[in-house]
Each structure stands twice: as structure tokens, then as C-alpha cells.
Design a protein around this motif. Structure first.
Motif, short mmCIF file in Angstrom:
data_model
loop_
_atom_site.label_atom_id
_atom_site.label_comp_id
_atom_site.label_asym_id
_atom_site.label_seq_id
_atom_site.Cartn_x
_atom_site.Cartn_y
_atom_site.Cartn_z
N ILE A 259 -88.40 -77.39 -43.51
CA ILE A 259 -88.38 -78.84 -43.29
C ILE A 259 -87.36 -79.19 -42.20
O ILE A 259 -86.23 -78.68 -42.20
N SER A 260 -87.77 -80.04 -41.28
CA SER A 260 -86.88 -80.41 -40.17
C SER A 260 -85.66 -81.17 -40.69
O SER A 260 -85.68 -81.74 -41.78
N GLU A 261 -84.62 -81.19 -39.89
CA GLU A 261 -83.38 -81.88 -40.28
C GLU A 261 -83.60 -83.38 -40.46
O GLU A 261 -83.03 -83.99 -41.36
N VAL A 262 -84.45 -83.95 -39.62
CA VAL A 262 -84.72 -85.39 -39.72
C VAL A 262 -85.44 -85.71 -41.03
O VAL A 262 -85.06 -86.62 -41.76
N ARG A 263 -86.47 -84.92 -41.33
CA ARG A 263 -87.22 -85.15 -42.57
C ARG A 263 -86.36 -84.80 -43.79
O ARG A 263 -86.44 -85.48 -44.82
#
Length: 280
Positions: A259-263
């Protein structure tokens, strides 16, 4: 909207009169403010028709709450989220164990206890002060299913066999619980009360039911998240992450999911808000 009575179709296939008060109460349980509740009610009422399913009503209310504020939608879907702990009953057992642990009990899950006649696998063993509890968890995937009298009959017989064994009195259980994610039939409640079983279901006992305990403690299952996918939730459950609170402490599992850092930040913000947002 006219005062004409609308018949809705429940998940069991039964028909019932639409209850505006029930819908209003469920919306307020989500933590939504009065203006949001009124807005959702007005929108849902405008879309009612004879024979509408309760699922359709739920989906419409859920979508409106999610659009307004995601945390409202997360709390509103609590009952559905409990079903999503399936298909097996083990995550539900873990969830009940965590619920009791955060209520101050020493807890063990999935233990084998010897009875006078045979050995028994017990879902949850909990101990606090003079309370030594055996809890059997009955999870149902089917929303139409109920916990009938056969379940407390069976569990009571197991409990009697366990306490009949000659063991130290301080180690002997002195309470037996039956916990379900659905509802007990009237006969089940009558029998449980008669023999001294403690029954805990989605809406029983009144004001101290499963839904009340979850709200009061802020112990929401990871499945309430509106941002995690079904696959991601199942991955977390397979790693024994059943509570939102657990994910806050073990957020590295989100990295394992790629999972991306933003999500990731959005997901952690969502579940952090849920853990803080508990009923008084």
C-alpha cells in the motif's frame, strides 16, 4: 412523503412495515449529527417503494453517510462488518477474546479442557477477579440465521461436564457464556436464563449487547474500514489482526500489502478516528 405504510423485505425474506425510528436510531449510532441524519432520512424516504429490501435501504444510507463523512459510514456498517469476519468462525472468536481482554480479562483462545467424561475445545477462556468464564462463540454467515435453543442446551451440557471434573476450585470455571453475531430465539433466551448461562448477541442483553460493548470500548473490527479492500482485510485477519486498534500498533502489515504511503496515511487516519470515537 405520505403516511402510507411501506412494506420492506428483510434478509430472511419476511415482510415488515418500514420503521423510520429504527433507521433514525441506526443513523445516530453511527455518530452522525442531527442535520446529517435528517438529510439521509429525507433522501432515503424519497426513494422508498413497496417491497424495497432492507439491503437496498442500507446501501443507500451507507453511501450517503460515506459521502458526508467516512467515519459515520464505518460505524454504520458495524453489523455487516461482523459478518465479514467470516467465512470461518475463528476470527470472530479472536474478536470476542480481544473484546474481553480490553474489558480487563486475562484471555486464552482455542483451549482444550478436560471434562469428567471427555475433553472439550473451548473457544474463549477469560478470567478476572472471581469470574472464571468459558465462552462459546457461534458465528453465522447467513443474516437470517438465529441461535436456537439447541445451542445453549449443547453448551450447557459441555460446561457441566467440565465443572464436574475434580479440579482445584480456583481453577474450575464458574460462568458459561454463549456469544453469537446474530440473535437468540425466545426459547434460547428462556433456557439460558433458567440454567444460568450468560447470553450475548448482537442486540442482547439490552444496553449491554455486543453492539453496545463495541461502541463503548471503541473496539471496532478491521472489517469496518471503508478504505481497505476485501482481499486486504482477509490478509490482516489471517495475521490475527481483528481490531482496528491492533492495526494502529502493527501498521507494518500495510507495507506488506504494498500500500502506498498516501493511501496508508488515509487508512490509518480512518481507523485512528474510529478508535477515538467511542460512545460515552
Amino acid at each position: 412523503m405520505s403516511k402510507k405504510n411501506f412494506q420492506v423485505v428483510k434478509s430472511s425474506g419476511e415482510k415488515a412495515d418500514f420503521s423510520l425510528s429504527k433507521l433514525r436510531n441506526s443513523l445516530f449510532r453511527s455518530g452522525a449529527d442531527k442535520s446529517t441524519v435528517d438529510r439521509v432520512l429525507n433522501s432515503v424516504r424519497d426513494e422508498l417503494y413497496q417491497g424495497i429490501s432492507t439491503k437496498e435501504i442500507y446501501n443507500r444510507a451507507f453511501a450517503l453517510l460515506k459521502k458526508s463523512k467516512p467515519i459515520y459510514a464505518s460505524k454504520y456498517k458495524l453489523k455487516k462488518a461482523i459478518y465479514e469476519l467470516g467465512p470461518t468462525g475463528f476470527p470472530f472468536e479472536k474478536f470476542i477474546g480481544e473484546l474481553m481482554k480490553y474489558s480487563g480479562y486475562e484471555v486464552k483462545v482455542g483451549q482444550i479442557l478436560k471434562g469428567k467424561c471427555v475433553s472439550h475445545e473451548v473457544d474463549v477462556i477469560a478470567r478476572k477477579d472471581e469470574h472464571r468464564i468459558l465462552a462459546e462463540c457461534k458465528f453465522h454467515n447467513d443474516k437470517a440465521s438465529t441461535c436456537n435453543v439447541k445451542i445453549p442446551l449443547y453448551i450447557h451440557s459441555r460446561y457441566r461436564d467440565i465443572i464436574a471434573r475434580d479440579v482445584d476450585s480456583e481453577e474450575r470455571p464458574n460462568e458459561a457464556w454463549v456469544v453469537t453475531n446474530t440473535r437468540f430465539t425466545l426459547d434460547a433466551i428462556t433456557y439460558g436464563n433458567c440454567v444460568g448461562l450468560y447470553l450475548l448477541s448482537w442486540d442482547y442483553p439490552k444496553e449491554n449487547a455486543l453492539k453496545d460493548r463495541i461502541d463503548r470500548l471503541g473496539l471496532y473490527p478491521i472489517t469496518v474500514s471503508t478504505l481497505l479492500s476485501s482481499r486486504e482485510k482477509q490478509f490482516l485477519l489471517s495475521r490475527d489482526i481483528v481490531l482496528c486498534r491492533q492495526l494502529l500498533n502493527d501498521s507494518f502489515y500495510l507495507d506488506h500489502l504494498g500500500i502506498s504511503e498516501v493511501r496508508k496515511a488515509k487508512i490509518l487516519n480512518e481507523i485512528s478516528s474510529l478508535c477515538k470515537n467511542k460512545s460515552k
